[in-house]
Each structure stands twice: as C-alpha cells, then as structure tokens.
Design a protein around this motif. Sequence first.
Motif, PDB file in Angstrom:
ATOM      1  N   LEU A   1       7.298  35.762 -43.060  1.00 26.49           N
ATOM      2  CA  LEU A   1       8.740  35.537 -42.978  1.00 26.49           C
ATOM      3  C   LEU A   1       9.232  34.736 -44.166  1.00 26.49           C
ATOM      4  N   GLU A   2      10.278  35.246 -44.817  1.00 28.74           N
ATOM      5  CA  GLU A   2      10.928  34.465 -45.857  1.00 28.74           C
ATOM      6  C   GLU A   2      11.509  33.197 -45.238  1.00 28.74           C
TER       7      GLU A   2
ATOM      8  N   TRP B   1      18.794  35.031 -43.026  1.00 32.48           N
ATOM      9  CA  TRP B   1      18.007  34.026 -42.315  1.00 32.48           C
ATOM     10  C   TRP B   1      17.969  34.226 -40.804  1.00 32.48           C
TER      11      TRP B   1
ATOM     12  N   HIS C   1      15.210  36.444 -39.368  1.00 39.28           N
ATOM     13  CA  HIS C   1      13.780  36.216 -39.599  1.00 39.28           C
ATOM     14  C   HIS C   1      13.009  36.081 -38.291  1.00 39.28           C
TER      15      HIS C   1
END
Length: 480
Positions: A165-166, A146, A149
């Motif tokens: 972006l995840e 995370w 990102h």
Amino acid sequence: MNRRNFLKITGAATVSAMLPAKGLSNGIPAENQPSDKSLKKIYSEAYKKHPQKFNMCGYAAPKLETVRVGFVGVGSRGSAAVERMSHIEGIRIVAICDVLAEHAEKAKARIRTPGHPAMVYSGNEDSWMEMCRREDIDLIYVATPWELHAPIGIYSMKQGKHVALEIPAATTVEDCWRLVETSEDTKKHCVILENCCYDFFELLSLNLARNGFFGEIVHAEGGYIHEIGESLFFRGKPGRSWRLNENMKRNGNLYPTHGLGPVAQIMDINRGNRMEYMVSMSSDDFLMDQYAKELSQKEDYFKQFEGAPFRGNMNNSVIKTVKGQTILIQHDITTPRPYSRLHTISGTKATAQKYPLPPRLSIAEDHQEWLSEDKFREIELQYNPPIIKKMQDIAKEIGGHGGMDFLMDWRLIDCLRNGLPVDMDVYDAASWSVIGPLSEWSVANRSAPIDIPDFTNGAWRTNRPHDISLTNGGTTGVVV
C-alpha cells in the motif's frame, strides 16, 4: 455504586472533558471544524482493545518462485511502479487497473521487459474488485487516492493476496486496526510502501544505530516539507482533486510516514520499543485560501474553494516512546522553503542529519563541528549495509527518487521470492499511518495528548528488528 460502575462513569467523564467544546476548539469557528462525531470516533477508536490473533512480525510466508502482480491505481506514481517492477526478475505483471482506461494503457506501455500479459481493468470504480478476485495474482500493489488504500488492501488480503500500500496505508484509526486484523486473519503481508526507508543515508543511519554509533538515541526528527500548494488546485483533470479535498477536510499531519518511517526503524519501534503517546499543533492557513482567491480571479471554477476550511500550513507533532525518547514530525506542503525530510538522529555519542543540507555526521568528542567529508566517506564505506553495497548502482540506474523507489520494490519482491519476513509489516503500516488521524484529534483539542495504539498487542517487547544483512535472500536478479 460499585467499583465497576464508578470507573465507567469517571472514565466517560474524562473522555468527555477532553473532547472539544463545539465552536471553541483551537479558536476555529464551528462551521470550519471537523464534526464532533468524527473527532470522538478518532478518540474512541484509539482506546479500543483488539486481541492479537497471530503475530505477523517476523512471519515468513511461503516462498513464491514467481510473484504475480496486479496494480491498482496507475497515475504518475503507480505507472512509475509498473515500469520499475518490470525490471525485476521473478515477477509477472498480470493485471493493471485504473478507473481511467488511458492511465492503465499508458502504464502497460511502460513495461520494459517481455513476459507480462498485463490485462487492463477499467470502466468503473469497482473494477479493481474483479481484478483482485483472480486466482493467478499473489501481490496487489496499490497507488490510488489515500482513502482507498485500506479498503483495497483489506479486500485483497481476504482474496488471498499479499498487499503493498502506498502511503499512508490508512486515514482512520479504525482502518488501521482493520488492516492489522485482516493481515493476522489471513496471514497475508500488508506492506507499507515507504520509500524513504530505502534512502541511502537513512539506511546508513539505520546500520550505524544497529552498531551502536549513536550510543543511546535521545531524539529524532523527520518530516515532509515540500511546497506543492498551488499545484493541488487542478482544473479539468478528473481524479486529481482528491488530495486537495484531504487538505480541506482534515487538519493535522496528513502525510507522516516519510519522516517517521526511517526514524521508527532506527528506534526499533514495534520491535523492542513502541510509540506511547503524542501531541500535535498546526499553524493557521496563510497560503491555501490565498491561492484559491488568486486563481478565482482568473477563472470562476476556483471560486468554490474560497473560504474553504483548509488545514494549517505547518503541523508539528511530537511523539514520546516507552523508552523515554522523543520524535518530532513536521508536515508542510505550502510554505515556500527548500525541500526537507528533516532526518535527524541525536544520540549520546553521535548525531546524523540530512536536509535541507547534504548528509552529515558529528561525534560527541567534537560535537561543535560536522565530520569532514573524508571522515564521512570512511564511515560510509565501513557501515553501509549490504543492500546498499549490492544494489546502489543498479537502483540509481533504474531510478525513482534517486533509486530508493526501486530498492524498495526489489527488496519486497526478494523477500516474497525467498520466503523472508518483510521489512515493513502491517504493524508498521498501522502505527506510522495512525499518526494522521491522531494528530487531527490533538490539533482540534488545543494539542492535548492522545495515546498511540499498540497494534502489536504487547508483542513489541519480544519482536526482533528486521534483518538488513542480506544473509538470507538477495538472490533476485535485475534486467537493466
């Protein structure tokens, strides 16, 4: 004392009063709390003003006949994306990057169609920068831990690339604003990869809302309740402990967008409506430390996690919109209970709900009962949006959480190839993701309210909801 100085002093006093006293916040010992500095930064960043440089909502970037894609981070999530994307016509997988070379090679092996050179980048933690500097890439697809990102997204846009972006797109308020400002500066799309917005029932609910089925929407619920607690404790798997670290250093709703994204679209957030402020509360930890103790009895490696400041198991965050609606968002990855995204839409004329039971609808005239399966199917056939009617069978065949992952990927590529505005723009990425750090501050301050930044800088008043009609686009083919 003049008026300006008076306002400065009283404003500073108000902020100071709202910040936690060291060692007292939420009854948690000082050594287990986030630092005062980090909490103050969340608060101060939430109230900073940032003028809009260009409105990315509704912006249509120039058409790309072929979308040349580079992937960063290809563990289980990223490598599955490589395989799905290889089924979409009009794309070319140019490069794949991962800090572990074997991950990159395995992802490359999952490509299912010819015509993808997929050069591998690996060897060090900055290999992605070299890949992003290539001039023959249009889109960078990010599925890393995370905290990377936003930095990768910002760097990629500055290199002239669109980014996907995840979730979450960022973990700090500051990075949410950086994503917004970079997207506006570069006029490059920053898309949040929120697959739950493409769940078939969530899309049906969205179209029902657009057609007035619910009347005025009063309240919505969403969440991520998924028991994965013990699996967070990895041993001998490099790069896999980052999520455990997130759950040790942050206490709040760390993963808000699965539940929030679909209901935000249904409530027209950032497009005629916006989230105004929120409060958040977390339970204590009843399970994570227990897992650590049990594992440490089997192996000394896990003793390092005993007594760690794990976040509370269940987080409840409540959001108020400027239209007076409320949204409940929950997050729990440790309590043993059935999987749920808590999707509920409650309006003056009807209600929709999914999880933990199958999808169902009710109407005001007969609100004590759910509609029969036959009536539900009748409404579904009438109101399923065109994207479902066109792509449902193909999406299910290629897969990814029942097909919603593929539907998300296909829609993104189709928008880029047809020069259409994206469904989930940078303002969605920022406003959905910012709930994470804002919830941390509220939890640490006995659930005090905190404003949600207006990342559109007022443009939400005139921004139009994204198009789900497929009147334009829908031309991208699929190779099964």
